[in-house]
Write a protein that holds these residues in place. Structure first.
Motif, short mmCIF file in Angstrom:
data_model
loop_
_atom_site.label_atom_id
_atom_site.label_comp_id
_atom_site.label_asym_id
_atom_site.label_seq_id
_atom_site.Cartn_x
_atom_site.Cartn_y
_atom_site.Cartn_z
N LEU A 164 0.83 -1.21 0.00
CA LEU A 164 0.00 0.00 0.00
C LEU A 164 0.86 1.26 0.00
O LEU A 164 0.53 2.26 -0.63
N THR A 165 1.98 1.21 0.69
CA THR A 165 2.89 2.36 0.71
C THR A 165 3.53 2.57 -0.65
O THR A 165 3.65 3.72 -1.11
N LEU A 166 3.91 1.49 -1.31
CA LEU A 166 4.48 1.63 -2.65
C LEU A 166 3.45 2.19 -3.63
O LEU A 166 3.79 3.02 -4.48
N TRP A 167 2.20 1.77 -3.49
CA TRP A 167 1.12 2.30 -4.32
C TRP A 167 0.94 3.80 -4.06
O TRP A 167 0.82 4.60 -4.97
N GLY A 168 0.93 4.17 -2.78
CA GLY A 168 0.80 5.58 -2.42
C GLY A 168 1.99 6.41 -2.86
O GLY A 168 1.84 7.57 -3.27
N LEU A 169 3.17 5.82 -2.80
CA LEU A 169 4.38 6.52 -3.24
C LEU A 169 4.31 6.82 -4.74
O LEU A 169 4.63 7.93 -5.18
N ALA A 170 3.87 5.84 -5.51
CA ALA A 170 3.75 6.05 -6.95
C ALA A 170 2.76 7.18 -7.25
O ALA A 170 3.04 8.06 -8.09
#
Length: 88
Positions: free
Chosen positions: A20-26
């Motif tokens: 979820l953090t990687l998705w939010g980072l993108a």
């Protein structure tokens, strides 16, 4: 405090938080770039702040994953007794 009622098959949510953090980072990176190119500095700054927050969260997640599992008492360890409340 251990009460003895913890689930025996509990799992960490770090893997889900990582994705979820990687998705939010993108999305934060995309939002910062898109708003900057569109000439919306306020929204670009907001996405930039979100980018920083997500990066800090990602750093903490990776640190916790690298630490590995911690000691958890087994079934043979009795639960802690609740603290006794003494009134004066």
């Amino acid at each position: 405090m251990r009460t003895g009622s913890e689930p025996t098959t509990a799992r960490s949510a770090l893997r889900m938080r990582l994705w979820l953090t990687l998705w939010g980072l993108a999305w934060a990176i995309f939002g910062t770039a898109a708003f900057a190119l569109a000439g919306r500095p306020g929204w670009a700054a907001a996405c930039g702040v979100l980018w920083v927050v997500v990066t800090v969260d990602l750093t903490m997640i990776l640190r916790h994953r690298r630490e590995g599992p911690h000691y958890q008492p087994g079934r043979d360890v009795p639960p802690y007794r609740p603290p006794e409340h003494r009134h004066p």
